[in-house]
Design a protein around this motif. Sequence first.
Motif, PDB file in Angstrom:
ATOM      1  N   SER A 146       0.865  -1.183   0.000  1.00  0.00           N
ATOM      2  CA  SER A 146       0.000   0.000   0.000  1.00  0.00           C
ATOM      3  C   SER A 146       0.896   1.227   0.000  1.00  0.00           C
ATOM      4  O   SER A 146       1.832   1.309   0.797  1.00  0.00           O
ATOM      5  N   PRO A 147       0.635   2.187  -0.885  1.00  0.00           N
ATOM      6  CA  PRO A 147       1.529   3.352  -0.960  1.00  0.00           C
ATOM      7  C   PRO A 147       1.421   4.235   0.270  1.00  0.00           C
ATOM      8  O   PRO A 147       0.327   4.536   0.742  1.00  0.00           O
ATOM      9  N   MET A 148       2.567   4.633   0.798  1.00  0.00           N
ATOM     10  CA  MET A 148       2.580   5.619   1.878  1.00  0.00           C
ATOM     11  C   MET A 148       2.268   7.002   1.319  1.00  0.00           C
ATOM     12  O   MET A 148       1.734   7.862   1.995  1.00  0.00           O
ATOM     13  N   ASN A 149       2.612   7.206   0.049  1.00  0.00           N
ATOM     14  CA  ASN A 149       2.370   8.483  -0.625  1.00  0.00           C
ATOM     15  C   ASN A 149       1.999   8.166  -2.064  1.00  0.00           C
ATOM     16  O   ASN A 149       2.816   7.628  -2.815  1.00  0.00           O
ATOM     17  N   VAL A 150       0.771   8.495  -2.474  1.00  0.00           N
ATOM     18  CA  VAL A 150       0.286   8.087  -3.797  1.00  0.00           C
ATOM     19  C   VAL A 150       0.884   8.910  -4.922  1.00  0.00           C
ATOM     20  O   VAL A 150       0.591   8.652  -6.087  1.00  0.00           O
ATOM     21  N   VAL A 151       1.727   9.906  -4.605  1.00  0.00           N
ATOM     22  CA  VAL A 151       2.365  10.686  -5.667  1.00  0.00           C
ATOM     23  C   VAL A 151       3.884  10.633  -5.600  1.00  0.00           C
ATOM     24  O   VAL A 151       4.554  11.218  -6.439  1.00  0.00           O
ATOM     25  N   ASN A 152       4.450   9.936  -4.631  1.00  0.00           N
ATOM     26  CA  ASN A 152       5.889   9.925  -4.461  1.00  0.00           C
ATOM     27  C   ASN A 152       6.429   8.506  -4.552  1.00  0.00           C
ATOM     28  O   ASN A 152       6.318   7.730  -3.609  1.00  0.00           O
ATOM     29  N   LEU A 153       6.992   8.178  -5.697  1.00  0.00           N
ATOM     30  CA  LEU A 153       7.513   6.824  -5.927  1.00  0.00           C
ATOM     31  C   LEU A 153       8.666   6.504  -4.986  1.00  0.00           C
ATOM     32  O   LEU A 153       8.728   5.424  -4.407  1.00  0.00           O
ATOM     33  N   ARG A 154       9.579   7.435  -4.805  1.00  0.00           N
ATOM     34  CA  ARG A 154      10.763   7.171  -3.977  1.00  0.00           C
ATOM     35  C   ARG A 154      10.390   6.964  -2.514  1.00  0.00           C
ATOM     36  O   ARG A 154      10.970   6.121  -1.833  1.00  0.00           O
ATOM     37  N   GLU A 155       9.427   7.731  -2.017  1.00  0.00           N
ATOM     38  CA  GLU A 155       9.037   7.593  -0.613  1.00  0.00           C
ATOM     39  C   GLU A 155       8.482   6.209  -0.330  1.00  0.00           C
ATOM     40  O   GLU A 155       8.610   5.690   0.773  1.00  0.00           O
ATOM     41  N   ASN A 156       7.863   5.595  -1.324  1.00  0.00           N
ATOM     42  CA  ASN A 156       7.299   4.262  -1.141  1.00  0.00           C
ATOM     43  C   ASN A 156       8.355   3.164  -1.217  1.00  0.00           C
ATOM     44  O   ASN A 156       8.082   2.019  -0.866  1.00  0.00           O
ATOM     45  N   GLN A 157       9.551   3.526  -1.701  1.00  0.00           N
ATOM     46  CA  GLN A 157      10.661   2.575  -1.798  1.00  0.00           C
ATOM     47  C   GLN A 157      10.262   1.293  -2.518  1.00  0.00           C
ATOM     48  O   GLN A 157      10.411   0.181  -2.010  1.00  0.00           O
ATOM     49  N   THR A 158       9.705   1.473  -3.706  1.00  0.00           N
ATOM     50  CA  THR A 158       9.331   0.341  -4.530  1.00  0.00           C
ATOM     51  C   THR A 158       9.906   0.518  -5.925  1.00  0.00           C
ATOM     52  O   THR A 158      10.446   1.570  -6.262  1.00  0.00           O
ATOM     53  N   ASP A 159       9.786  -0.523  -6.731  1.00  0.00           N
ATOM     54  CA  ASP A 159      10.290  -0.446  -8.101  1.00  0.00           C
ATOM     55  C   ASP A 159       9.354   0.345  -8.995  1.00  0.00           C
ATOM     56  O   ASP A 159       9.783   1.016  -9.932  1.00  0.00           O
ATOM     57  N   MET A 160       8.051   0.254  -8.703  1.00  0.00           N
ATOM     58  CA  MET A 160       7.070   0.935  -9.549  1.00  0.00           C
ATOM     59  C   MET A 160       5.818   1.227  -8.740  1.00  0.00           C
ATOM     60  O   MET A 160       5.611   0.686  -7.653  1.00  0.00           O
ATOM     61  N   MET A 161       4.952   2.078  -9.308  1.00  0.00           N
ATOM     62  CA  MET A 161       3.747   2.479  -8.593  1.00  0.00           C
ATOM     63  C   MET A 161       2.655   2.801  -9.607  1.00  0.00           C
ATOM     64  O   MET A 161       2.927   3.329 -10.685  1.00  0.00           O
ATOM     65  N   ILE A 162       1.418   2.459  -9.262  1.00  0.00           N
ATOM     66  CA  ILE A 162       0.256   2.949  -9.993  1.00  0.00           C
ATOM     67  C   ILE A 162      -0.239   4.169  -9.223  1.00  0.00           C
ATOM     68  O   ILE A 162      -0.694   4.049  -8.084  1.00  0.00           O
ATOM     69  N   GLY A 163      -0.124   5.353  -9.841  1.00  0.00           N
ATOM     70  CA  GLY A 163      -0.441   6.592  -9.147  1.00  0.00           C
ATOM     71  C   GLY A 163      -1.436   7.440  -9.909  1.00  0.00           C
ATOM     72  O   GLY A 163      -1.937   7.044 -10.976  1.00  0.00           O
ATOM     73  N   PHE A 164      -1.701   8.624  -9.376  1.00  0.00           N
ATOM     74  CA  PHE A 164      -2.725   9.507  -9.920  1.00  0.00           C
ATOM     75  C   PHE A 164      -2.173  10.793 -10.527  1.00  0.00           C
ATOM     76  O   PHE A 164      -2.938  11.677 -10.886  1.00  0.00           O
ATOM     77  N   SER A 165      -0.852  10.916 -10.632  1.00  0.00           N
ATOM     78  CA  SER A 165      -0.273  12.103 -11.256  1.00  0.00           C
ATOM     79  C   SER A 165       1.095  11.759 -11.818  1.00  0.00           C
ATOM     80  O   SER A 165       1.803  10.903 -11.274  1.00  0.00           O
ATOM     81  N   PRO A 166       1.482  12.422 -12.921  1.00  0.00           N
ATOM     82  CA  PRO A 166       2.806  12.151 -13.509  1.00  0.00           C
ATOM     83  C   PRO A 166       3.899  12.786 -12.663  1.00  0.00           C
ATOM     84  O   PRO A 166       3.638  13.624 -11.797  1.00  0.00           O
ATOM     85  N   VAL A 167       5.126  12.387 -12.910  1.00  0.00           N
ATOM     86  CA  VAL A 167       6.277  12.938 -12.201  1.00  0.00           C
ATOM     87  C   VAL A 167       7.282  13.440 -13.227  1.00  0.00           C
ATOM     88  O   VAL A 167       7.613  12.717 -14.176  1.00  0.00           O
ATOM     89  N   ASP A 168       7.731  14.654 -13.064  1.00  0.00           N
ATOM     90  CA  ASP A 168       8.717  15.229 -13.979  1.00  0.00           C
ATOM     91  C   ASP A 168      10.103  15.055 -13.381  1.00  0.00           C
ATOM     92  O   ASP A 168      10.612  15.920 -12.677  1.00  0.00           O
ATOM     93  N   ALA A 169      10.695  13.895 -13.627  1.00  0.00           N
ATOM     94  CA  ALA A 169      12.026  13.597 -13.104  1.00  0.00           C
ATOM     95  C   ALA A 169      12.766  12.741 -14.123  1.00  0.00           C
ATOM     96  O   ALA A 169      12.188  11.832 -14.732  1.00  0.00           O
ATOM     97  N   THR A 170      14.033  13.027 -14.307  1.00  0.00           N
ATOM     98  CA  THR A 170      14.807  12.329 -15.342  1.00  0.00           C
ATOM     99  C   THR A 170      15.007  10.854 -15.027  1.00  0.00           C
ATOM    100  O   THR A 170      15.226  10.058 -15.939  1.00  0.00           O
ATOM    101  N   ASP A 171      14.937  10.485 -13.745  1.00  0.00           N
ATOM    102  CA  ASP A 171      15.198   9.089 -13.384  1.00  0.00           C
ATOM    103  C   ASP A 171      13.912   8.297 -13.160  1.00  0.00           C
ATOM    104  O   ASP A 171      13.957   7.183 -12.651  1.00  0.00           O
ATOM    105  N   VAL A 172      12.769   8.875 -13.540  1.00  0.00           N
ATOM    106  CA  VAL A 172      11.488   8.180 -13.395  1.00  0.00           C
ATOM    107  C   VAL A 172      10.807   8.073 -14.759  1.00  0.00           C
ATOM    108  O   VAL A 172      10.671   9.066 -15.470  1.00  0.00           O
ATOM    109  N   SER A 173      10.400   6.860 -15.128  1.00  0.00           N
ATOM    110  CA  SER A 173       9.658   6.633 -16.368  1.00  0.00           C
ATOM    111  C   SER A 173       8.168   6.632 -16.059  1.00  0.00           C
ATOM    112  O   SER A 173       7.734   6.024 -15.090  1.00  0.00           O
TER     113      SER A 173
END
Length: 333
Positions: A146-173
């Motif tokens: 379960s995501p701790m933060n539905v918009v922050n992939l790194r905070e969840n410390q997982t490989d991937m996430m199904i979220g509700f907003s895009p992320v503008d970061a060079t190291d995130v697809s």
Amino acid sequence: MEPFGYHNRTSLDDESILSGQFWGELRVFLAVAKAKSFNRAAEILNTSQPTVSRQVKRLQDQMGSQLFVSTKHGVKLTVKGQALAQALSRLDHSLYALTTDLKAETKDAEGIVRISITDGLNTFFVAPAIPSFSVDHPKIQLHLKSPMNVVNLRENQTDMMIGFSPVDATDVSVRQLGYLHFIPIVAKSYIHQFGIPTGSNLSKHTFLQSELYSNKARLWEAWNHVVSQGRVVHACDNSMAYGMLVKAGLGIGLLGSYVVLEPNAVPLSLDVKIDIPLYALALTERLDSRPVKIVFDWLCEIFSETNPWFSSDFRLRHPANQFDDGIKKLFNI
């Protein structure tokens, strides 16, 4: 004069290990930072609380900085402690990913792929699809969180996430998927007791609210307008618990349209349908791992617009009046 090839040296050519004197203490510190408790960290590390306290004190003495302050609820990170914990958390994530990939390269090892996804989407779509996925990929182990933060992939410390907003970061697809549709839902037991809620009798009905919905954002305006015409009896910010309150017949709730798969759930025609785009996010470097790429593509297929539940033009299959007539016949009212 510098020796030939000096500028081609790498960090591995330097025999010194810069942080070697307190690697063990750093691991203990990270455990305390995550657990927010010396006792809980000791349980996680399978050691004693005095040992944890001693190693954290040694680390603080070596760094010349206080990393924690005590509170009545446990321990809290200082500013310097927070910076160190975030850096160590990223390192922990990278080491975990590296060792997982190394294991996956052996013939009999399983690749572990960690996914952050909401409880509802997991329960109704991912979990039921895992048996067939495992037949095709028996060596890939899924770790669903379960995501701790539905918009922050790194905070969840997982490989991937199904979220509700895009992320503008060079190291995130990021890949845009389909849409999650929120509609008013009520339990059959509620209708038995209070009748069918309609746009003309909302003052007689009760609602279940969430902080997410009541934050005054324009996205939720239609729902909050409907709620304002009735009475809020309970509020809940945990998505799974919120759904259970609706299922218990305590009031009208706003839930994902897929909840109508639950036999007890009844969708309501109240001119409320809120569409939120779904996104698949993954750390780009992790997609170089074949198990991660396989799982990423699999999730994108599940939640794409080709799935009727997530199509952009999703509509309930019945006009409001026909639906209401059907409910009345079902309950003999």
